[in-house]
Write a protein that holds these residues in place. Structure first.
Motif, PDB file in Angstrom:
ATOM      1  N   GLY A  48       0.772  -1.241   0.000  1.00  0.00           N
ATOM      2  CA  GLY A  48       0.000   0.000   0.000  1.00  0.00           C
ATOM      3  C   GLY A  48       0.799   1.286   0.000  1.00  0.00           C
ATOM      4  O   GLY A  48       0.214   2.364   0.011  1.00  0.00           O
ATOM      5  N   PHE A  49       2.130   1.215  -0.008  1.00  0.00           N
ATOM      6  CA  PHE A  49       2.936   2.442  -0.017  1.00  0.00           C
ATOM      7  C   PHE A  49       3.757   2.485  -1.300  1.00  0.00           C
ATOM      8  O   PHE A  49       4.565   1.606  -1.566  1.00  0.00           O
ATOM      9  N   LEU A  50       3.538   3.522  -2.077  1.00  0.00           N
ATOM     10  CA  LEU A  50       4.328   3.768  -3.278  1.00  0.00           C
ATOM     11  C   LEU A  50       4.343   5.272  -3.515  1.00  0.00           C
ATOM     12  O   LEU A  50       3.292   5.910  -3.580  1.00  0.00           O
ATOM     13  N   GLN A  51       5.525   5.834  -3.594  1.00  0.00           N
ATOM     14  CA  GLN A  51       5.686   7.271  -3.824  1.00  0.00           C
ATOM     15  C   GLN A  51       6.370   7.477  -5.166  1.00  0.00           C
ATOM     16  O   GLN A  51       7.321   6.764  -5.493  1.00  0.00           O
ATOM     17  N   GLU A  52       5.914   8.474  -5.909  1.00  0.00           N
ATOM     18  CA  GLU A  52       6.550   8.816  -7.168  1.00  0.00           C
ATOM     19  C   GLU A  52       7.084  10.235  -7.088  1.00  0.00           C
ATOM     20  O   GLU A  52       6.338  11.167  -6.779  1.00  0.00           O
ATOM     21  N   LEU A  53       8.373  10.388  -7.342  1.00  0.00           N
ATOM     22  CA  LEU A  53       9.014  11.699  -7.356  1.00  0.00           C
ATOM     23  C   LEU A  53       9.334  12.051  -8.796  1.00  0.00           C
ATOM     24  O   LEU A  53       9.720  11.185  -9.587  1.00  0.00           O
ATOM     25  N   ARG A  54       9.160  13.330  -9.122  1.00  0.00           N
ATOM     26  CA  ARG A  54       9.495  13.825 -10.460  1.00  0.00           C
ATOM     27  C   ARG A  54      10.351  15.080 -10.292  1.00  0.00           C
ATOM     28  O   ARG A  54       9.981  15.987  -9.562  1.00  0.00           O
ATOM     29  N   LEU A  76      10.318   5.886  -8.537  1.00  0.00           N
ATOM     30  CA  LEU A  76       9.318   5.210  -7.721  1.00  0.00           C
ATOM     31  C   LEU A  76      10.000   4.619  -6.500  1.00  0.00           C
ATOM     32  O   LEU A  76      11.052   3.980  -6.622  1.00  0.00           O
ATOM     33  N   TYR A  77       9.402   4.833  -5.342  1.00  0.00           N
ATOM     34  CA  TYR A  77       9.912   4.254  -4.098  1.00  0.00           C
ATOM     35  C   TYR A  77       8.832   3.423  -3.425  1.00  0.00           C
ATOM     36  O   TYR A  77       7.735   3.915  -3.165  1.00  0.00           O
ATOM     37  N   TRP A  78       9.166   2.174  -3.147  1.00  0.00           N
ATOM     38  CA  TRP A  78       8.349   1.339  -2.287  1.00  0.00           C
ATOM     39  C   TRP A  78       8.930   1.429  -0.884  1.00  0.00           C
ATOM     40  O   TRP A  78      10.064   1.885  -0.692  1.00  0.00           O
ATOM     41  N   LEU A  79       8.177   0.992   0.085  1.00  0.00           N
ATOM     42  CA  LEU A  79       8.613   0.954   1.473  1.00  0.00           C
ATOM     43  C   LEU A  79       8.911  -0.502   1.816  1.00  0.00           C
ATOM     44  O   LEU A  79       8.110  -1.389   1.506  1.00  0.00           O
ATOM     45  N   ALA A  80      10.063  -0.759   2.431  1.00  0.00           N
ATOM     46  CA  ALA A  80      10.440  -2.132   2.761  1.00  0.00           C
ATOM     47  C   ALA A  80      11.113  -2.171   4.124  1.00  0.00           C
ATOM     48  O   ALA A  80      11.950  -1.328   4.451  1.00  0.00           O
ATOM     49  N   GLU A  81      10.712  -3.166   4.907  1.00  0.00           N
ATOM     50  CA  GLU A  81      11.297  -3.372   6.231  1.00  0.00           C
ATOM     51  C   GLU A  81      12.416  -4.392   6.151  1.00  0.00           C
ATOM     52  O   GLU A  81      12.282  -5.434   5.504  1.00  0.00           O
ATOM     53  N   LEU A  82      13.517  -4.100   6.805  1.00  0.00           N
ATOM     54  CA  LEU A  82      14.600  -5.059   6.930  1.00  0.00           C
ATOM     55  C   LEU A  82      14.157  -6.116   7.940  1.00  0.00           C
ATOM     56  O   LEU A  82      13.843  -5.793   9.083  1.00  0.00           O
ATOM     57  N   ARG A  83      14.077  -7.362   7.496  1.00  0.00           N
ATOM     58  CA  ARG A  83      13.567  -8.442   8.354  1.00  0.00           C
ATOM     59  C   ARG A  83      14.413  -8.628   9.617  1.00  0.00           C
ATOM     60  O   ARG A  83      13.888  -8.802  10.696  1.00  0.00           O
ATOM     61  N   ASP A  84      15.725  -8.609   9.453  1.00  0.00           N
ATOM     62  CA  ASP A  84      16.649  -8.753  10.584  1.00  0.00           C
ATOM     63  C   ASP A  84      17.405  -7.435  10.723  1.00  0.00           C
ATOM     64  O   ASP A  84      18.231  -7.099   9.867  1.00  0.00           O
ATOM     65  N   PRO A  85      17.134  -6.663  11.784  1.00  0.00           N
ATOM     66  CA  PRO A  85      17.754  -5.335  11.902  1.00  0.00           C
ATOM     67  C   PRO A  85      19.273  -5.365  12.033  1.00  0.00           C
ATOM     68  O   PRO A  85      19.922  -4.332  11.954  1.00  0.00           O
ATOM     69  N   ASN A  86      19.850  -6.567  12.204  1.00  0.00           N
ATOM     70  CA  ASN A  86      21.300  -6.666  12.364  1.00  0.00           C
ATOM     71  C   ASN A  86      22.032  -7.086  11.094  1.00  0.00           C
ATOM     72  O   ASN A  86      23.247  -7.233  11.106  1.00  0.00           O
ATOM     73  N   VAL A  87      21.308  -7.275   9.989  1.00  0.00           N
ATOM     74  CA  VAL A  87      21.946  -7.651   8.731  1.00  0.00           C
ATOM     75  C   VAL A  87      22.883  -6.532   8.279  1.00  0.00           C
ATOM     76  O   VAL A  87      22.527  -5.354   8.336  1.00  0.00           O
ATOM     77  N   ALA A  88      24.064  -6.915   7.825  1.00  0.00           N
ATOM     78  CA  ALA A  88      25.053  -5.932   7.401  1.00  0.00           C
ATOM     79  C   ALA A  88      24.723  -5.354   6.030  1.00  0.00           C
ATOM     80  O   ALA A  88      24.232  -6.062   5.148  1.00  0.00           O
ATOM     81  N   VAL A  89      24.996  -4.074   5.875  1.00  0.00           N
ATOM     82  CA  VAL A  89      24.893  -3.397   4.589  1.00  0.00           C
ATOM     83  C   VAL A  89      26.257  -3.496   3.912  1.00  0.00           C
ATOM     84  O   VAL A  89      27.286  -3.276   4.550  1.00  0.00           O
ATOM     85  N   THR A  90      26.271  -3.848   2.636  1.00  0.00           N
ATOM     86  CA  THR A  90      27.504  -3.940   1.860  1.00  0.00           C
ATOM     87  C   THR A  90      27.401  -2.972   0.690  1.00  0.00           C
ATOM     88  O   THR A  90      26.582  -3.171  -0.212  1.00  0.00           O
ATOM     89  N   LEU A  91      28.209  -1.926   0.722  1.00  0.00           N
ATOM     90  CA  LEU A  91      28.114  -0.869  -0.288  1.00  0.00           C
ATOM     91  C   LEU A  91      28.822  -1.237  -1.587  1.00  0.00           C
ATOM     92  O   LEU A  91      29.853  -1.906  -1.573  1.00  0.00           O
ATOM     93  N   SER A  92      28.256  -0.737  -2.697  1.00  0.00           N
ATOM     94  CA  SER A  92      28.920  -0.837  -3.999  1.00  0.00           C
ATOM     95  C   SER A  92      29.878   0.350  -4.133  1.00  0.00           C
ATOM     96  O   SER A  92      29.931   1.224  -3.263  1.00  0.00           O
ATOM     97  N   ALA A 137       6.485   8.037   4.562  1.00  0.00           N
ATOM     98  CA  ALA A 137       6.760   6.664   5.000  1.00  0.00           C
ATOM     99  C   ALA A 137       6.531   6.539   6.501  1.00  0.00           C
ATOM    100  O   ALA A 137       5.877   5.589   6.972  1.00  0.00           O
ATOM    101  N   GLN A 138       7.039   7.484   7.263  1.00  0.00           N
ATOM    102  CA  GLN A 138       6.865   7.463   8.717  1.00  0.00           C
ATOM    103  C   GLN A 138       5.377   7.539   9.077  1.00  0.00           C
ATOM    104  O   GLN A 138       4.892   6.766   9.903  1.00  0.00           O
ATOM    105  N   ASN A 139       4.665   8.446   8.434  1.00  0.00           N
ATOM    106  CA  ASN A 139       3.223   8.589   8.692  1.00  0.00           C
ATOM    107  C   ASN A 139       2.489   7.302   8.360  1.00  0.00           C
ATOM    108  O   ASN A 139       1.587   6.884   9.095  1.00  0.00           O
ATOM    109  N   TYR A 140       2.859   6.687   7.256  1.00  0.00           N
ATOM    110  CA  TYR A 140       2.213   5.438   6.845  1.00  0.00           C
ATOM    111  C   TYR A 140       2.444   4.348   7.894  1.00  0.00           C
ATOM    112  O   TYR A 140       1.520   3.634   8.285  1.00  0.00           O
ATOM    113  N   LEU A 141       3.675   4.251   8.348  1.00  0.00           N
ATOM    114  CA  LEU A 141       3.995   3.233   9.355  1.00  0.00           C
ATOM    115  C   LEU A 141       3.250   3.474  10.660  1.00  0.00           C
ATOM    116  O   LEU A 141       2.788   2.533  11.303  1.00  0.00           O
TER     117      LEU A 141
END
Length: 148
Positions: free
Chosen positions: A74-80, A91-107, A137-141
């Motif tokens: 139910g959350f989709l934002q379009e920026l122009r 287009l941005y969807w909203l997604a929750e990280l399932r495990d808050p401790n998963v490491a981010v690996t940058l390109s 996104a915060q308001n939606y959550l």
């Protein structure tokens, strides 16, 4: 024809904090240009659908795949906006990280990342349309899902 990109506003919930103070957003700092902060996103490849693009780009830029994320219904934002005189839509969807401790690996496209609360995310993001998207996104959550 406008350039098209897709991505995710990624958030995690911290169990030791109470709602809505338990929500943090992921922002990546580009390694080029003005080194701006943005959620993971990228251009749509020929023949690729929008959501597939968002998932591919998130894996490429942050090392987070579909197995790490729960896409929020139910959350989709379009920026122009314009980039170097060309129209761009994102287009941005909203997604929750399932495990808050998963490491981010940058390109190589990014030089840093941060998990930050809404206020800090808006300060880092700088652009009003991105600030509005983060606030939405915060308001939606808080309203649709409950901050849990």
């Amino acid at each position: 024809m406008a350039l098209r990109a897709c991505g995710f506003i990624i958030f995690r919930r911290l169990a030791q904090r109470s709602p809505p103070d338990n929500i943090e957003y992921l922002l990546l700092q580009t390694s080029y240009g003005e080194h701006h902060w943005t959620p993971p996103k990228g251009h749509v490849d020929p023949g690729e659908d929008d959501l597939t693009t968002a998932l591919r780009e998130t894996r490429e830029e942050a090392g987070l795949g579909a197995e790490h994320l729960r896409v929020v219904d139910g959350f989709l934002q379009e920026l122009r906006y314009q980039v170097r005189g060309k129209d761009k839509e994102v287009l941005y969807w909203l997604a929750e990280l399932r495990d808050p401790n998963v490491a981010v690996t940058l390109s190589e496209e990014h030089q840093d990342y941060r998990w930050v609360k809404l206020e800090e995310a808006c300060r880092l993001a700088k652009y009003k349309d991105m600030q509005d998207t983060l606030q939405a996104a915060q308001n939606y959550l808080e309203t649709k899902e409950g901050a849990q």
